[in-house]
Motif scaffolding. Structure first.
Motif, PDB file in Angstrom:
ATOM      1  N   THR A   4     -17.362   1.952   0.291  1.00 62.45           N
ATOM      2  CA  THR A   4     -17.538   2.305  -1.113  1.00 62.45           C
ATOM      3  C   THR A   4     -16.446   1.610  -1.911  1.00 62.45           C
ATOM      4  OG1 THR A   4     -16.053   4.202  -1.011  1.00 62.45           O
ATOM      5  CG2 THR A   4     -18.388   4.606  -0.470  1.00 62.45           C
ATOM      6  N   LYS A   5     -16.620   1.584  -3.210  1.00 67.86           N
ATOM      7  CA  LYS A   5     -15.578   1.008  -4.073  1.00 67.86           C
ATOM      8  C   LYS A   5     -14.248   1.698  -3.787  1.00 67.86           C
ATOM      9  CE  LYS A   5     -13.958   1.355  -8.646  1.00 67.86           C
ATOM     10  NZ  LYS A   5     -14.079   2.047  -9.865  1.00 67.86           N
ATOM     11  N   GLU A   6     -14.274   3.024  -3.615  1.00 70.41           N
ATOM     12  CA  GLU A   6     -13.042   3.792  -3.387  1.00 70.41           C
ATOM     13  C   GLU A   6     -12.369   3.421  -2.063  1.00 70.41           C
ATOM     14  OE1 GLU A   6     -15.248   5.324  -6.526  1.00 70.41           O
ATOM     15  OE2 GLU A   6     -15.973   5.217  -4.472  1.00 70.41           O
ATOM     16  N   SER A   7     -13.148   3.031  -1.054  1.00 74.14           N
ATOM     17  CA  SER A   7     -12.549   2.668   0.230  1.00 74.14           C
ATOM     18  C   SER A   7     -12.107   1.209   0.282  1.00 74.14           C
ATOM     19  CB  SER A   7     -13.526   2.956   1.380  1.00 74.14           C
ATOM     20  OG  SER A   7     -14.633   2.075   1.350  1.00 74.14           O
ATOM     21  N   LEU A   8     -12.518   0.415  -0.691  1.00 78.60           N
ATOM     22  CA  LEU A   8     -12.190  -1.014  -0.698  1.00 78.60           C
ATOM     23  C   LEU A   8     -11.144  -1.410  -1.739  1.00 78.60           C
ATOM     24  CD1 LEU A   8     -15.820  -2.418  -0.383  1.00 78.60           C
ATOM     25  CD2 LEU A   8     -14.075  -2.296   1.419  1.00 78.60           C
ATOM     26  N   HIS A   9     -10.971  -0.595  -2.771  1.00 79.05           N
ATOM     27  CA  HIS A   9     -10.120  -0.970  -3.899  1.00 79.05           C
ATOM     28  C   HIS A   9      -8.961   0.011  -4.023  1.00 79.05           C
ATOM     29  CE1 HIS A   9      -9.542  -1.020  -8.479  1.00 79.05           C
ATOM     30  NE2 HIS A   9      -8.953  -2.089  -7.998  1.00 79.05           N
ATOM     31  N   VAL A  10      -7.745  -0.515  -4.009  1.00 77.82           N
ATOM     32  CA  VAL A  10      -6.553   0.307  -4.217  1.00 77.82           C
ATOM     33  C   VAL A  10      -5.956  -0.114  -5.564  1.00 77.82           C
ATOM     34  CG1 VAL A  10      -4.309   1.016  -3.303  1.00 77.82           C
ATOM     35  CG2 VAL A  10      -6.145   0.351  -1.720  1.00 77.82           C
ATOM     36  N   PRO A  11      -6.193   0.666  -6.603  1.00 75.85           N
ATOM     37  CA  PRO A  11      -5.688   0.290  -7.927  1.00 75.85           C
ATOM     38  C   PRO A  11      -4.160   0.279  -7.995  1.00 75.85           C
ATOM     39  CG  PRO A  11      -7.394   1.974  -8.092  1.00 75.85           C
ATOM     40  CD  PRO A  11      -7.019   1.867  -6.647  1.00 75.85           C
ATOM     41  N   GLN A  17       3.094   7.877  -1.826  1.00 79.20           N
ATOM     42  CA  GLN A  17       4.522   7.595  -1.988  1.00 79.20           C
ATOM     43  C   GLN A  17       5.332   8.372  -0.958  1.00 79.20           C
ATOM     44  OE1 GLN A  17       5.631   5.453  -4.704  1.00 79.20           O
ATOM     45  NE2 GLN A  17       7.385   5.365  -3.338  1.00 79.20           N
ATOM     46  N   ILE A  18       6.136   7.651  -0.183  1.00 82.06           N
ATOM     47  CA  ILE A  18       7.045   8.260   0.792  1.00 82.06           C
ATOM     48  C   ILE A  18       8.399   7.591   0.575  1.00 82.06           C
ATOM     49  CG2 ILE A  18       7.508   8.742   3.223  1.00 82.06           C
ATOM     50  CD1 ILE A  18       4.488   8.269   3.741  1.00 82.06           C
ATOM     51  N   HIS A  19       9.270   8.261  -0.171  1.00 80.62           N
ATOM     52  CA  HIS A  19      10.580   7.714  -0.545  1.00 80.62           C
ATOM     53  C   HIS A  19      10.384   6.378  -1.263  1.00 80.62           C
ATOM     54  CE1 HIS A  19      12.623  10.973   1.392  1.00 80.62           C
ATOM     55  NE2 HIS A  19      12.000  10.725   2.514  1.00 80.62           N
ATOM     56  N   SER A  20      11.002   5.306  -0.774  1.00 79.69           N
ATOM     57  CA  SER A  20      10.919   4.023  -1.474  1.00 79.69           C
ATOM     58  C   SER A  20       9.695   3.200  -1.067  1.00 79.69           C
ATOM     59  CB  SER A  20      12.187   3.200  -1.231  1.00 79.69           C
ATOM     60  OG  SER A  20      12.287   2.857   0.133  1.00 79.69           O
ATOM     61  N   MET A  21       8.845   3.739  -0.197  1.00 83.57           N
ATOM     62  CA  MET A  21       7.645   3.022   0.255  1.00 83.57           C
ATOM     63  C   MET A  21       6.396   3.739  -0.264  1.00 83.57           C
ATOM     64  SD  MET A  21       8.819   0.484   1.996  1.00 83.57           S
ATOM     65  CE  MET A  21       7.478  -0.202   2.913  1.00 83.57           C
ATOM     66  N   MET A  22       5.411   2.949  -0.665  1.00 85.14           N
ATOM     67  CA  MET A  22       4.112   3.503  -1.022  1.00 85.14           C
ATOM     68  C   MET A  22       3.103   2.923  -0.037  1.00 85.14           C
ATOM     69  SD  MET A  22       1.817   3.359  -4.495  1.00 85.14           S
ATOM     70  CE  MET A  22       2.941   4.356  -5.448  1.00 85.14           C
ATOM     71  N   VAL A  23       2.503   3.803   0.765  1.00 87.19           N
ATOM     72  CA  VAL A  23       1.491   3.367   1.723  1.00 87.19           C
ATOM     73  C   VAL A  23       0.234   3.053   0.934  1.00 87.19           C
ATOM     74  CG1 VAL A  23       0.141   3.972   3.760  1.00 87.19           C
ATOM     75  CG2 VAL A  23       2.498   4.803   3.537  1.00 87.19           C
ATOM     76  N   LYS A  24      -0.164   1.789   0.945  1.00 80.17           N
ATOM     77  CA  LYS A  24      -1.353   1.342   0.216  1.00 80.17           C
ATOM     78  C   LYS A  24      -2.591   1.445   1.096  1.00 80.17           C
ATOM     79  CE  LYS A  24       0.163  -0.266  -3.717  1.00 80.17           C
ATOM     80  NZ  LYS A  24      -0.238   0.402  -4.956  1.00 80.17           N
ATOM     81  N   VAL A  25      -2.482   0.952   2.338  1.00 84.38           N
ATOM     82  CA  VAL A  25      -3.608   0.978   3.277  1.00 84.38           C
ATOM     83  C   VAL A  25      -3.038   1.289   4.659  1.00 84.38           C
ATOM     84  CG1 VAL A  25      -5.559  -0.299   4.243  1.00 84.38           C
ATOM     85  CG2 VAL A  25      -4.804  -0.791   1.912  1.00 84.38           C
ATOM     86  N   LEU A  30      -7.865  -0.149   8.930  1.00 89.43           N
ATOM     87  CA  LEU A  30      -8.006  -1.582   9.227  1.00 89.43           C
ATOM     88  C   LEU A  30      -8.124  -1.813  10.733  1.00 89.43           C
ATOM     89  CD1 LEU A  30      -5.322  -2.850   6.694  1.00 89.43           C
ATOM     90  CD2 LEU A  30      -7.807  -3.003   6.441  1.00 89.43           C
ATOM     91  N   GLY A  31      -8.844  -0.935  11.408  1.00 89.73           N
ATOM     92  CA  GLY A  31      -9.076  -1.090  12.842  1.00 89.73           C
ATOM     93  C   GLY A  31      -7.816  -0.979  13.687  1.00 89.73           C
ATOM     94  N   GLY A  32      -6.750  -0.393  13.143  1.00 95.41           N
ATOM     95  CA  GLY A  32      -5.497  -0.246  13.870  1.00 95.41           C
ATOM     96  C   GLY A  32      -4.663  -1.507  13.914  1.00 95.41           C
ATOM     97  N   ILE A 108       5.701  -6.295  -0.902  1.00101.06           N
ATOM     98  CA  ILE A 108       4.632  -5.797  -0.042  1.00101.06           C
ATOM     99  C   ILE A 108       5.075  -5.986   1.393  1.00101.06           C
ATOM    100  CG2 ILE A 108       2.252  -6.184   0.740  1.00101.06           C
ATOM    101  CD1 ILE A 108       2.385  -4.940  -2.040  1.00101.06           C
ATOM    102  N   GLU A 109       4.937  -4.942   2.182  1.00102.07           N
ATOM    103  CA  GLU A 109       5.291  -4.962   3.607  1.00102.07           C
ATOM    104  C   GLU A 109       3.998  -4.908   4.410  1.00102.07           C
ATOM    105  OE1 GLU A 109       7.824  -5.216   6.603  1.00102.07           O
ATOM    106  OE2 GLU A 109       8.826  -4.296   4.891  1.00102.07           O
ATOM    107  N   LEU A 110       3.755  -5.936   5.207  1.00107.61           N
ATOM    108  CA  LEU A 110       2.616  -5.975   6.121  1.00107.61           C
ATOM    109  C   LEU A 110       3.170  -5.754   7.527  1.00107.61           C
ATOM    110  CD1 LEU A 110       0.999  -9.206   4.674  1.00107.61           C
ATOM    111  CD2 LEU A 110       0.278  -6.860   4.219  1.00107.61           C
ATOM    112  N   SER A 111       2.701  -4.721   8.194  1.00108.83           N
ATOM    113  CA  SER A 111       3.214  -4.391   9.528  1.00108.83           C
ATOM    114  C   SER A 111       2.083  -4.327  10.524  1.00108.83           C
ATOM    115  CB  SER A 111       3.919  -3.026   9.520  1.00108.83           C
ATOM    116  OG  SER A 111       5.064  -3.066   8.713  1.00108.83           O
ATOM    117  N   GLY A 112       2.235  -5.070  11.613  1.00109.02           N
ATOM    118  CA  GLY A 112       1.250  -5.040  12.680  1.00109.02           C
ATOM    119  C   GLY A 112       1.174  -3.663  13.314  1.00109.02           C
ATOM    120  N   GLN A 113       0.006  -3.264  13.730  1.00107.18           N
ATOM    121  CA  GLN A 113      -0.246  -1.972  14.363  1.00107.18           C
ATOM    122  C   GLN A 113       0.122  -0.825  13.427  1.00107.18           C
ATOM    123  OE1 GLN A 113       1.106  -1.988  18.487  1.00107.18           O
ATOM    124  NE2 GLN A 113       1.146  -4.215  18.415  1.00107.18           N
ATOM    125  N   ARG A 114       0.482   0.335  13.985  1.00105.15           N
ATOM    126  CA  ARG A 114       0.769   1.467  13.103  1.00105.15           C
ATOM    127  C   ARG A 114       2.134   2.102  13.342  1.00105.15           C
ATOM    128  NH1 ARG A 114      -3.430   3.895  16.556  1.00105.15           N
ATOM    129  NH2 ARG A 114      -2.339   5.335  17.932  1.00105.15           N
TER     130      ARG A 114
END
Length: 186
Positions: A4-11, A17-25, A30-32, A108-114
């Motif tokens: 859905t638009k809601e599952s694909l778009h992060v405005p 928000q978790i302290h200085s980080m905001m988890v976007k996705v 994303l399949g882990g 933006i922080e991209l991190s492999g796995q979780r």
């Protein structure tokens, strides 16, 4: 999965928000494979040196600039500014700081796995408490011994994640003499 638009778009401004980080996705969306977060670091602030056993990371700087030290003292040291990507390989220590006197940095922080995402989740109960079990629980090892050197060499005034922390008096920290100058009352 039905998209859905809601599952694909992060405005802009949306996320968890978790302290200085905001988890976007989250990695689970994303399949882990990887997670996406937005971070900010205040002027003259250090993100403590650490390394990840299980995930590679990349940083994309949105605004401001950062100084990086990858590989510890004697490793690679360089500046990166808005529009730049920086790769942070697993099992290699990395730390960074905002060298500006007055301009915050967003990235933006991209991190492999979780694993890193799960570590960030545990910081809800306090960043220092989370870091104590980070190696065992998430393969994240902090290099505390580098903090005083980096703070002193670069005139840094705070550490990301410990803003507003009431630090104990130094006599309660006898096993950490190298941090004595860092935690002295100003």
């Amino acid at each position: 999965m039905a998209y859905t638009k809601e599952s694909l778009h992060v405005p802009k401004g949306q996320g968890e928000q978790i302290h200085s980080m905001m988890v976007k996705v989250r990695a689970s969306e994303l399949g882990g494979d990887f997670s996406i977060m937005e971070g900010h670091i205040a002027p003259k602030q250090l993100l403590s040196p650490h390394m990840h056993a299980h995930e590679d990371q990349a940083v994309f700087i949105i605004e401001g600039s950062l100084e990086f030290e990858v590989g510890g003292e004697g490793g690679e040291r360089f500046s990166a500014s808005a529009g730049d990507f920086v790769i942070k390989p697993r099992r290699v220590s990395h730390g960074f700081w905002n060298p500006s006197e007055d301009v915050p940095c967003r990235y933006i922080e991209l991190s492999g796995q979780r694993g890193f995402e799960e570590f960030v989740d545990t910081t809800r109960s306090g960043s220092i408490r989370a870091s104590l079990d980070a190696e065992r629980d998430f393969g994240v090892t902090f290099v505390y011994s580098d903090i005083p050197r980096l703070m002193r060499e670069h005139g840094l005034t705070s550490i990301a994640g410990v803003e507003g922390l009431e630090l104990p008096e130094l006599p309660e920290l006898p096993e950490l003499p190298s941090l004595r100058k860092l935690f002295r009352k100003r």
